[in-house]
Design an enzyme around this catalytic site. Structure first.
Site, PDB file in Angstrom:
ATOM      1  NE  ARG A   1      16.729  36.371 -52.585  1.00  0.00           N
ATOM      2  CZ  ARG A   1      15.570  36.500 -53.206  1.00  0.00           C
ATOM      3  NH1 ARG A   1      15.126  37.709 -53.531  1.00  0.00           N
ATOM      4  NH2 ARG A   1      14.840  35.442 -53.490  1.00  0.00           N
TER       5      ARG A   1
ATOM      6  CG  ASP B   1      19.886  32.366 -65.998  1.00  0.00           C
ATOM      7  OD1 ASP B   1      19.889  31.268 -65.382  1.00  0.00           O
ATOM      8  OD2 ASP B   1      18.914  32.737 -66.675  1.00  0.00           O
ATOM      9  CB  VAL B   2      22.920  28.714 -62.410  1.00  0.00           C
ATOM     10  CG1 VAL B   2      23.720  29.465 -61.364  1.00  0.00           C
ATOM     11  CG2 VAL B   2      21.459  28.548 -61.990  1.00  0.00           C
TER      12      VAL B   2
ATOM     13  CG  ASN C   1      23.411  29.416 -52.449  1.00  0.00           C
ATOM     14  OD1 ASN C   1      22.885  28.905 -51.468  1.00  0.00           O
ATOM     15  ND2 ASN C   1      23.086  30.648 -52.881  1.00  0.00           N
TER      16      ASN C   1
ATOM     17  CE1 TYR D   1      13.737  24.601 -53.744  1.00  0.00           C
ATOM     18  CE2 TYR D   1      13.059  23.027 -52.067  1.00  0.00           C
ATOM     19  CZ  TYR D   1      13.879  24.069 -52.473  1.00  0.00           C
ATOM     20  OH  TYR D   1      14.843  24.558 -51.625  1.00  0.00           O
TER      21      TYR D   1
ATOM     22  CE  LYS E   1      16.976  22.907 -53.752  1.00  0.00           C
ATOM     23  NZ  LYS E   1      18.225  23.646 -54.033  1.00  0.00           N
TER      24      LYS E   1
HETATM   25  N1  LIG Z   1      15.661  28.912 -47.228  1.00  0.00           N
HETATM   26  C1  LIG Z   1      15.421  27.624 -47.000  1.00  0.00           C
HETATM   27  O1  LIG Z   1      14.642  27.283 -46.088  1.00  0.00           O
HETATM   28  C2  LIG Z   1      16.109  26.551 -47.810  1.00  0.00           C
HETATM   29  C3  LIG Z   1      15.999  25.229 -47.368  1.00  0.00           C
HETATM   30  C4  LIG Z   1      16.651  24.225 -48.074  1.00  0.00           C
HETATM   31  C5  LIG Z   1      17.388  24.535 -49.199  1.00  0.00           C
HETATM   32  N2  LIG Z   1      17.465  25.835 -49.630  1.00  0.00           N
HETATM   33  C6  LIG Z   1      18.292  26.099 -50.804  1.00  0.00           C
HETATM   34  O2  LIG Z   1      19.337  26.985 -50.447  1.00  0.00           O
HETATM   35  C7  LIG Z   1      19.764  27.701 -51.608  1.00  0.00           C
HETATM   36  C8  LIG Z   1      19.834  29.192 -51.283  1.00  0.00           C
HETATM   37  O3  LIG Z   1      18.529  29.668 -51.071  1.00  0.00           O
HETATM   38  P1  LIG Z   1      18.175  30.839 -50.010  1.00  0.00           P
HETATM   39  O4  LIG Z   1      17.473  30.216 -48.901  1.00  0.00           O
HETATM   40  O5  LIG Z   1      19.380  31.646 -49.742  1.00  0.00           O
HETATM   41  O6  LIG Z   1      17.090  31.643 -50.878  1.00  0.00           O
HETATM   42  P2  LIG Z   1      17.136  33.059 -51.623  1.00  0.00           P
HETATM   43  O7  LIG Z   1      15.913  33.083 -52.456  1.00  0.00           O
HETATM   44  O8  LIG Z   1      17.357  34.128 -50.643  1.00  0.00           O
HETATM   45  O9  LIG Z   1      18.458  32.973 -52.511  1.00  0.00           O
HETATM   46  C9  LIG Z   1      18.499  32.309 -53.740  1.00  0.00           C
HETATM   47  C10 LIG Z   1      19.397  33.106 -54.666  1.00  0.00           C
HETATM   48  O10 LIG Z   1      19.471  32.407 -55.923  1.00  0.00           O
HETATM   49  C11 LIG Z   1      19.342  33.372 -56.939  1.00  0.00           C
HETATM   50  N3  LIG Z   1      18.881  32.805 -58.191  1.00  0.00           N
HETATM   51  C12 LIG Z   1      17.621  32.425 -58.535  1.00  0.00           C
HETATM   52  N4  LIG Z   1      17.596  32.003 -59.813  1.00  0.00           N
HETATM   53  C13 LIG Z   1      18.862  32.108 -60.279  1.00  0.00           C
HETATM   54  C14 LIG Z   1      19.479  31.824 -61.519  1.00  0.00           C
HETATM   55  N5  LIG Z   1      18.773  31.355 -62.573  1.00  0.00           N
HETATM   56  N6  LIG Z   1      20.802  32.043 -61.654  1.00  0.00           N
HETATM   57  C15 LIG Z   1      21.518  32.531 -60.607  1.00  0.00           C
HETATM   58  N7  LIG Z   1      20.994  32.839 -59.410  1.00  0.00           N
HETATM   59  C16 LIG Z   1      19.675  32.622 -59.254  1.00  0.00           C
HETATM   60  C17 LIG Z   1      18.358  34.388 -56.391  1.00  0.00           C
HETATM   61  O11 LIG Z   1      18.396  35.616 -57.106  1.00  0.00           O
HETATM   62  C18 LIG Z   1      18.828  34.505 -54.947  1.00  0.00           C
HETATM   63  O12 LIG Z   1      19.822  35.485 -54.786  1.00  0.00           O
HETATM   64  C19 LIG Z   1      18.770  27.351 -52.696  1.00  0.00           C
HETATM   65  O13 LIG Z   1      19.337  26.363 -53.537  1.00  0.00           O
HETATM   66  C20 LIG Z   1      17.582  26.782 -51.943  1.00  0.00           C
HETATM   67  O14 LIG Z   1      16.820  25.901 -52.722  1.00  0.00           O
HETATM   68  C21 LIG Z   1      16.846  26.843 -48.958  1.00  0.00           C
END
Ligand SMILES: NC(=O)c1ccc[n+]([C@@H]2O[C@H](COP(=O)([O-])OP(=O)(O)OC[C@H]3O[C@@H](n4cnc5c(N)ncnc54)[C@H](O)[C@@H]3O)[C@@H](O)[C@H]2O)c1
Length: 248
Positions: free
Chosen positions: A16, A60-61, A87, A152, A156
């Site tokens: 997602r 699971d990463v 990601n 968090y 990062k």
């Molecule tokens: N959405 C934001 O505003 C934002 C801002 C900055 C950075 N990010 C980063 O972007 C990346 C993507 O996040 P997103 O916004 O799409 O959020 P999201 O929560 O929609 O997607 C994160 C995905 O990572 C998966 N995930 C969680 N734990 C996991 C694990 N142990 N092993 C494998 N997969 C796992 C989840 O199931 C999910 O599908 C993340 O690293 C997040 O920290 C997001």
């Protein structure tokens, strides 16, 4: 469009959000993509909707065994690995006073150790194929923080150091390693219950670009970094935050 023609890309957290958007864009640009996630039903459905050029693996990463199996599946199905997008990520909101050691460690295990394990898992096949590109998804939280984001933000910030070390170690193998730093991106992550009192509209309304980011905004940056267009970039940090860090 064929900006990733012939390339095989592994994307973690691709069920997602941004990872899904990357998988869809990369396949449209000619890549074959191995999607990994812990949300198996959602991940299988995304991969199935992309057809023969995509496959899904439970990943699971934080698990070395899962990385081994995912890389083996990518090589078995597609024959090579040219790029990895680290990601997958989890958000946790807790003041330091009430953040347990275990909760803190779990965020680091997924967001930081997970990326380290991913780099280690792909570097040999990537090098054997002549090199490649690794993209680590950090955040604006890798530059600054807000209350409740000790784990968090630490994860990062840590990704920036991991990215630079990997870049200097793997450059001679032809592997480029860069980090992406998204701002506020509309995905399920920012819709989490613990963030329900955050005034996202107020925050993004004050940004220079005046809007939140969409997953595709980040996917296009990841596409650039995974493609040969970014051939001279490594160890670098790429912001896509609508101007958030430029604002007072
Ligand atoms: N959405 C934001 O505003 C934002 C801002 C900055 C950075 N990010 C980063 O972007 C990346 C993507 O996040 P997103 O916004 O799409 O959020 P999201 O929560 O929609 O997607 C994160 C995905 O990572 C998966 N995930 C969680 N734990 C996991 C694990 N142990 N092993 C494998 N997969 C796992 C989840 O199931 C999910 O599908 C993340 O690293 C997040 O920290 C997001």
């Amino acid at each position: 469009m064929d900006r990733l023609a012939e390339k095989v890309v592994v994307i973690s957290g691709a069920a997602r959000g941004q990872g899904e958007a990357e998988a869809r864009l990369f396949v449209a640009e000619g890549a074959r993509v191995l999607l990994g996630d812990v949300l198996d039903a959602e991940g299988e459905a995304v991969a199935a909707s992309l057809g023969e050029r995509a496959a899904y693996a439970h990943l699971d990463v934080s698990s070395e065994a899962d990385w081994g199996a995912a890389v083996a599946l990518a090589l078995d199905r597609f024959g090579r690995i040219d790029a990895l997008v680290n990601n997958a990520g989890v958000m946790q909101v807790a003041p330091i006073a009430s953040c347990s050691k275990r909760d803190f460690e779990r965020v680091l295990e997924v967001n930081l150790v997970g990326a380290f394990l991913g780099i280690r898992a792909v570097m040999d096949p990537m090098s054997a194929g002549g090199g490649g590109s690794i993209v680590n998804v950090s955040s604006v939280s890798g530059y600054a923080s807000v209350p409740g984001q000790a784990a968090y933000s630490a994860s990062k910030f840590g990704l920036r150091g991991l990215t630079k070390t990997a870049a200097v170690e793997l450059g001679s193998l032809g592997i480029r390693v860069n980090s992406i730093h998204p701002g506020v991106i509309e995905t399920p992550m920012i819709q989490a219950p613990e963030l329900s009192d955050v005034d996202w509209e107020g925050i993004v309304g004050n940004l220079p670009l005046g809007r939140s980011g969409q997953p595709e905004d980040i996917a296009r940056m990841a596409l650039f970094l995974c493609s040969d267009e970014a051939s001279y970039s490594t160890g670098a940090e790429f912001l896509a935050d609508g101007g958030l860090l430029a604002s007072p």
